[in-house]
Motif scaffolding. Structure first.
Motif, mmCIF file in Angstrom:
data_model
loop_
_atom_site.group_PDB
_atom_site.id
_atom_site.type_symbol
_atom_site.label_atom_id
_atom_site.label_comp_id
_atom_site.label_asym_id
_atom_site.label_seq_id
_atom_site.Cartn_x
_atom_site.Cartn_y
_atom_site.Cartn_z
ATOM 1 N N UNK A 86 0.983 7.999 5.598
ATOM 2 C CA UNK A 86 0.535 6.605 5.702
ATOM 3 C C UNK A 86 0.782 5.854 4.404
ATOM 4 N N UNK A 87 0.517 6.493 3.275
ATOM 5 C CA UNK A 87 0.654 5.823 1.981
ATOM 6 C C UNK A 87 2.112 5.534 1.644
ATOM 7 N N UNK A 88 2.987 6.471 1.929
ATOM 8 C CA UNK A 88 4.418 6.242 1.653
ATOM 9 C C UNK A 88 4.952 5.112 2.535
ATOM 10 N N UNK A 89 4.607 5.117 3.829
ATOM 11 C CA UNK A 89 5.058 4.039 4.717
ATOM 12 C C UNK A 89 4.442 2.701 4.312
ATOM 13 N N UNK A 90 3.180 2.727 3.913
ATOM 14 C CA UNK A 90 2.527 1.501 3.438
ATOM 15 C C UNK A 90 3.235 0.978 2.189
ATOM 16 N N UNK A 91 3.498 1.867 1.246
ATOM 17 C CA UNK A 91 4.169 1.463 0.006
ATOM 18 C C UNK A 91 5.560 0.904 0.286
ATOM 19 N N UNK A 92 6.317 1.572 1.161
ATOM 20 C CA UNK A 92 7.653 1.072 1.499
ATOM 21 C C UNK A 92 7.580 -0.293 2.178
ATOM 22 N N UNK A 93 6.635 -0.454 3.095
ATOM 23 C CA UNK A 93 6.484 -1.730 3.795
ATOM 24 C C UNK A 93 6.070 -2.859 2.864
ATOM 25 N N UNK A 94 5.088 -2.593 2.017
ATOM 26 C CA UNK A 94 4.620 -3.636 1.098
ATOM 27 C C UNK A 94 5.667 -3.946 0.027
ATOM 28 N N UNK A 95 6.340 -2.914 -0.470
ATOM 29 C CA UNK A 95 7.375 -3.137 -1.480
ATOM 30 C C UNK A 95 8.531 -3.940 -0.904
ATOM 31 N N UNK A 96 8.996 -3.553 0.274
ATOM 32 C CA UNK A 96 10.149 -4.262 0.853
ATOM 33 C C UNK A 96 9.801 -5.710 1.193
ATOM 34 N N UNK A 97 8.629 -5.933 1.783
ATOM 35 C CA UNK A 97 8.258 -7.317 2.100
ATOM 36 C C UNK A 97 7.955 -8.107 0.838
ATOM 37 N N UNK A 131 0.380 -6.126 11.732
ATOM 38 C CA UNK A 131 -0.555 -5.181 12.369
ATOM 39 C C UNK A 131 -0.252 -3.755 11.910
ATOM 40 N N UNK A 132 1.022 -3.391 11.855
ATOM 41 C CA UNK A 132 1.403 -2.060 11.399
ATOM 42 C C UNK A 132 0.960 -1.830 9.954
ATOM 43 N N UNK A 133 1.217 -2.802 9.084
ATOM 44 C CA UNK A 133 0.825 -2.651 7.676
ATOM 45 C C UNK A 133 -0.693 -2.627 7.515
ATOM 46 N N UNK A 134 -1.405 -3.375 8.337
ATOM 47 C CA UNK A 134 -2.870 -3.342 8.291
ATOM 48 C C UNK A 134 -3.374 -1.965 8.723
ATOM 49 N N UNK A 135 -2.791 -1.413 9.764
ATOM 50 C CA UNK A 135 -3.168 -0.080 10.225
ATOM 51 C C UNK A 135 -2.868 0.973 9.156
ATOM 52 N N UNK A 136 -1.696 0.903 8.544
ATOM 53 C CA UNK A 136 -1.337 1.847 7.481
ATOM 54 C C UNK A 136 -2.267 1.702 6.281
ATOM 55 N N UNK A 137 -2.679 0.470 5.981
ATOM 56 C CA UNK A 137 -3.634 0.247 4.887
ATOM 57 C C UNK A 137 -4.934 0.979 5.173
ATOM 58 N N UNK A 138 -5.452 0.814 6.384
ATOM 59 C CA UNK A 138 -6.707 1.462 6.745
ATOM 60 C C UNK A 138 -6.576 2.985 6.715
#
Length: 127
Positions: free
Chosen positions: A12-23, A103-110
């Protein structure tokens, strides 16, 4: 922490980091599509730079060991930005396609916040 929880946390953290970094990068360079979306949502385009910088700093805070208070702030910031994005898209009647990313990034954050290891949590001292 169980091996299962550690795996859930890191995925979850790696996907969250990739999503937040890319956006965050996309917002910093202010791609045409991002600028148009912000205008459609009714926000000034300079907000893209502010959000982009904070997302990138949040990724660093979440990934760097220690600093549990800073991590809490980063997770809170991710929550506010993504929930704000969801509500903004809802307010103007956008379709499901626009909701997917936030929604995906919010879920990954949680999930990342919930499954974080003890050494990444604030430990309250009781007397």
């Amino acid at each position: 922490m169980s091996k299962r929880n550690k795996i859930i946390y890191w995925i979850a953290t790696i996907w969250l980091a990739l999503g937040m970094l890319s956006t965050g990068i996309v917002q910093l360079i202010q791609l045409k599509e991002e600028t148009e979306m912000m205008n459609r949502l009714g926000y000034p385009s300079y907000l893209l730079s502010i959000i982009g910088v904070w997302k990138i700093l949040g990724v660093v805070a979440v990934l760097v060991p220690k600093f549990p208070l800073l991590k809490e702030w980063a997770y809170a910031g991710f929550f506010f930005v993504m929930s704000g994005a969801i509500l903004s898209h809802f307010a103007i009647g956008d379709g499901a396609k626009e909701f997917f990313g936030p929604v995906l990034l919010l879920l990954l954050t949680f999930v990342s916040w919930y499954f974080r290891p003890v050494n990444r949590k604030i430990v309250l001292q009781t007397q």
